[in-house]
Structure formats: structure tokens, C-alpha cells
Design an enzyme around this catalytic site. Structure first.
Site, PDB file in Angstrom:
ATOM      1  N   ASP A 112     -13.448   2.337 -13.574  1.00 28.22           N
ATOM      2  CA  ASP A 112     -14.180   1.641 -12.525  1.00 28.22           C
ATOM      3  C   ASP A 112     -15.625   1.418 -12.978  1.00 28.22           C
ATOM      4  O   ASP A 112     -15.862   1.121 -14.143  1.00 28.22           O
ATOM      5  CB  ASP A 112     -14.104   2.460 -11.224  1.00 28.22           C
ATOM      6  CG  ASP A 112     -14.144   1.593  -9.973  1.00 28.22           C
ATOM      7  OD1 ASP A 112     -15.221   1.055  -9.675  1.00 28.22           O
ATOM      8  OD2 ASP A 112     -13.107   1.462  -9.290  1.00 28.22           O
ATOM      9  N   HIS A 143     -19.068   1.700  -6.309  1.00 30.48           N
ATOM     10  CA  HIS A 143     -17.632   1.493  -6.146  1.00 30.48           C
ATOM     11  C   HIS A 143     -16.830   2.637  -6.759  1.00 30.48           C
ATOM     12  O   HIS A 143     -15.929   3.203  -6.124  1.00 30.48           O
ATOM     13  CB  HIS A 143     -17.266   0.159  -6.788  1.00 30.48           C
ATOM     14  CG  HIS A 143     -15.899  -0.352  -6.476  1.00 30.48           C
ATOM     15  ND1 HIS A 143     -14.802  -0.049  -7.251  1.00 30.48           N
ATOM     16  CD2 HIS A 143     -15.443  -1.172  -5.489  1.00 30.48           C
ATOM     17  CE1 HIS A 143     -13.741  -0.656  -6.755  1.00 30.48           C
ATOM     18  NE2 HIS A 143     -14.097  -1.350  -5.692  1.00 30.48           N
ATOM     19  N   SER A 335      -9.215  -1.860  -2.922  1.00 25.73           N
ATOM     20  CA  SER A 335      -9.907  -0.890  -3.775  1.00 25.73           C
ATOM     21  C   SER A 335      -9.907   0.488  -3.156  1.00 25.73           C
ATOM     22  O   SER A 335      -9.866   1.502  -3.864  1.00 25.73           O
ATOM     23  CB  SER A 335     -11.358  -1.308  -4.003  1.00 25.73           C
ATOM     24  OG  SER A 335     -11.481  -2.273  -5.001  1.00 25.73           O
TER      25      SER A 335
END
Length: 396
Positions: A112, A143, A335
Site C-alpha cells: 500500500d 491509506h 479498500s
């Protein structure tokens, strides 16, 4: 002679049948044959070199690298930890609170934007980090930190955010920077994670098809029609790349602890107007594609943004997890659903490890997909939107 950049996946130490061994290869047992290892290279190739490689029996995939981007959250906000219940709704929905397993002995990989290694959710976790970008090693986006928190984050002020919260070793591959990444980088990062012993690999990212078409138009001077045709061929080749890579990942599980790869399906749908199919790498055969669910008065329903043709689904709306700087935040997207599935996969992997002394890829993949249930879902959801349903943690 002009060249173009390509990703080449090939085997090493392949056993080639000859007149001397053709009669014995078929009788060899799995223990007598070493697993094939693979190489993933990125090279500038001429048309003739590409043609020669396609005839090489060791070469399993040739694909132009395509831009990768985050499966960006549909909404994000800060959260006051004191206002939370004892566990996030996602942790409860996948029944992690009822499971006797906690991820002990399992290694997970998060590919990521990196991680905030100083966040209290990751205390006492060995973080093996590798930076595949040109940026600094830490998470500059938030994220990756949020996804990691859902998988293995420890409790924050008595509030549970993580599913497999006793994982002690995590592999953090920073594969996406501010400018995104590429399919070549992702393939190399998957190989790195498997070589480092990951039982579960989690990826909340996808191919940027429109971005690649735009690049062909702006950088190559192509009109939109040929640019789209070329991009579609590259898209097909990249699906094959991730399918072949997944095959080798699963094959390795026949000789050592296995690995499952989990990826987000994407947030490109706008329901009820239209639905978009899952994108690579999640579109690769053998990679678990994850759809997102949200809470409604009629039960859990498919999130309006969630792509279809998924294998399983998980909570993906209003998910609270770690954010850089030590706090908590809420985000929505496939996600956010993906790390729920990765965390549940870690619990199933621990169950295998406790019962059989090892983790076997195909069995783990089958157990995870079979755990899906439609019982808590809203009426009339379609199978291609939720797969087998909401993933469930092992209860015994």
C-alpha cells in the site's frame, strides 16, 4: 531499433523433458521435485526480443507495465475514540469478536502507501518494511496505515479496531507514492512478500486504465481509438501476469507454508446507474476479489461504489481504523473491505497452523471463500455483487 518497456515473468530451474527423463518425470512425487522459482524483470524489449521470449517455455507472462493507483476512499473523517463502542462494526460483523483465534504465528503483508510505524496500534509488532517508491519510507497518505490497522491493529484506549490483533510480524511494502505505482512494482512486491513468508497479502489498489489511455494520447500522440485498443491489450496482458503470478504463489504452498492474496475490487461503480467489473490485480484468477458492504435498515447491502464480479464481501462503509499521527479515522471503500478479508484470512491461517502444523494455500483460499454467508445481507442482493457473501471468522 525501437524498444518498449515490459514486465517478464519466467520460471527458473525448469525441468525440461528429455529422452533420458521423460519416463521418470511422470512418476516423481511432489517431495522429489523442487518447486519452481520465478523471476520478475522489467526490461526494454524490441519486437523481435518479445517474439523470442514468447517462444521460451520458461516465460509465463509478458506485459507492459500499467499505472497503479489507490482504490481511494469514497469518504474520510476524523473520529473521537471515546465515542466508539468496544469494537468497530466491521470487526463485529465478521465475528472476529467471537473467534478463539487472534492471528498468532501468522505473517501478513500490506502492499500500500506504507505505514505510520509509531502509531500505538502497531506497538509490539515487528514491521519489516521495504520501500518500492522514490519517496520516504513512512505513510504520507494515510491509506496504508488505515488498512493495516483493520488487519492487525491493537486496541486503542480499550477500543478494538483490528481483526487479527495478535499478529507479531507484518511485512509493509510501500508500493504507491503520490504519483501512484505500476503493475511491475506490484508484481515484484508480491514476490518479495511471499519470499519473506507472508501467509496473507493484502492489496487495496488497482490498475489505472483511464490514466494509461490518457498517457498514450499525451505521450505517444495517439488518437483515442488506437490508444484505447492498445490499453485494452495491455490490460489483458496484465490480468494474465497476475494470474500466472498467483499460480506460482499457490504452487509454493505445496512445498512450504502457503499464501493467499486478497485485493480490492475497486470503487468505480455508481449504483443503481451502472456497475463496473473488478479490475486487476483483483481480476487475476486465484486472487480473492473483495466487494464492500454497508449497514442499512434491511441488513448489510452492497455499497453504491463497489465493483461487481467479486469472490467475497466485507464491511466497507464507515470503517474506523488507525490514521497517521496516532489517531483514528473513518473511511469508506473496497479498500476498507479488503483488510477485513485479509484479517479473517489470518485467523483461518492460524487455525490451519494450529491443527496441521502448516498453512496450505488452496485449502486456506477455499476455507475463506466458503466462510461467506448471505444471512445478514439485505434481500435481493446479487451473487456477482457479494460473491459467497460476508466473510466469517473461524469460531471453533
Amino acid at each position: 531499433m525501437s524498444t518498449d518497456k515490459y514486465v517478464v515473468l519466467r520460471t527458473r530451474n525448469i525441468v525440461v523433458p528429455t529422452l533420458d527423463n521423460i519416463g521418470t518425470l511422470g512418476r516423481a512425487s511432489a517431495s522429489e521435485l523442487a518447486p519452481q522459482s520465478i523471476e520478475i524483470d522489467e526490461a526494454d524489449l524490441t519486437a523481435k526480443e518479445r517474439s523470442n521470449l514468447r517462444r521460451d517455455p520458461r516465460v509465463r507472462a509478458i506485459a507492459p507495465p500499467m499505472p497503479m493507483k489507490l482504490v481511494s476512499p469514497m469518504e474520510a473523517s476524523d473520529v473521537d475514540a471515546s465515542a466508539l463502542s468496544s469494537s468497530t462494526w466491521g470487526v463485529q460483523a465478521v465475528r472476529a469478536t467471537e473467534s478463539p483465534f487472534d492471528g498468532s504465528g501468522i505473517t501478513v503483508a500490506v502492499l500500500d502507501t506504507g505505514i505510520d510505524p509509531n502509531h500505538p496500534a502497531f506497538q509490539n509488532v515487528e514491521l519489516l518494511r521495504r520501500n518500492f517508491t522514490a519517496e520516504g519510507e513512512d505513510d504520507q497518505n494515510g491509506h496504508g496505515t488505515h488498512c493495516a490497522g483493520t488487519i492487525f491493529g491493537q486496541d486503542i484506549n480499550g477500543k478494538r479496531i483490528g481483526i487479527a490483533r495478535n499478529i507479531k510480524r507484518a511485512l509493509i511494502g510501500k508500493v504507491l507514492g503520490n504519483g501512484g505505482g505500476s503493475s511491475a512494482t506490484i508484481a515484484q512486491a508480491i514476490q518479495w512478500a511471499v519470499n519473506e513468508g507472508a501467509h496473507v497479502v493484502s492489496m487495496s489498489l488497482g490498475i489505472d486504465f483511464p490514466g494509461f489511455v490518457e498517457w498514450l494520447i499525451n505521450e505517444k500522440g495517439l488518437n483515442v481509438n488506437p490508444a484505447t485498443s492498445i490499453a485494452l491489450e495491455a490490460y489483458r496482458a496484465n490480468i494474465n501476469l497476475f494470474t500466472e503470478l498467483s499460480n506460482f504463489v499457490r504452487a509454493q504452498g505445496s512445498f512450504a507454508d502457503g499464501t493467499v492474496v486478497v485485493a480490492a475490487s475497486g470503487n468505480e461503480s455508481v449504483r443503481p446507474q451502472y456497475e463496473i467489473a473488478v479490475a486487476p490485480p483483483a481480476a487475476g484468477t486465484g486472487i480473492i476479489a473483495v466487494g464492500a458492504l454497508g449497514e442499512t435498515a434491511n441488513g448489510l447491502d452492497v455499497a453504491s461504489f463497489s465493483n461487481n464480479q467479486v469472490d467475497v464481501s466485507a464491511p466497507g462503509v464507515g470503517i474506523i481504523s488507525a490514521v497517521p499521527g496516532g489517531g483514528l479515522g473513518s473511511k469508506s471503500g473496497t479498500s476498507m473491505a479488503t483488510p477485513h478479508v485479509a484479517g479473517v484470512a489470518a485467523l483461518w491461517a492460524q487455525r490451519q497452523l494450529d491443527m496441521a502444523g502448516r498453512v496450505e494455500s488452496n485449502t486456506l483460499l477455499a476455507q475463506l471463500i466458503a466462510s461467506g454467508t448471505t444471512a445478514p445481507l439485505a434481500p435481493n442482493v446479487e451473487e456477482e455483487d457479494v460473491g459467497t457473501g460476508l466473510v466469517q471468522s473461524p469460531i471453533n
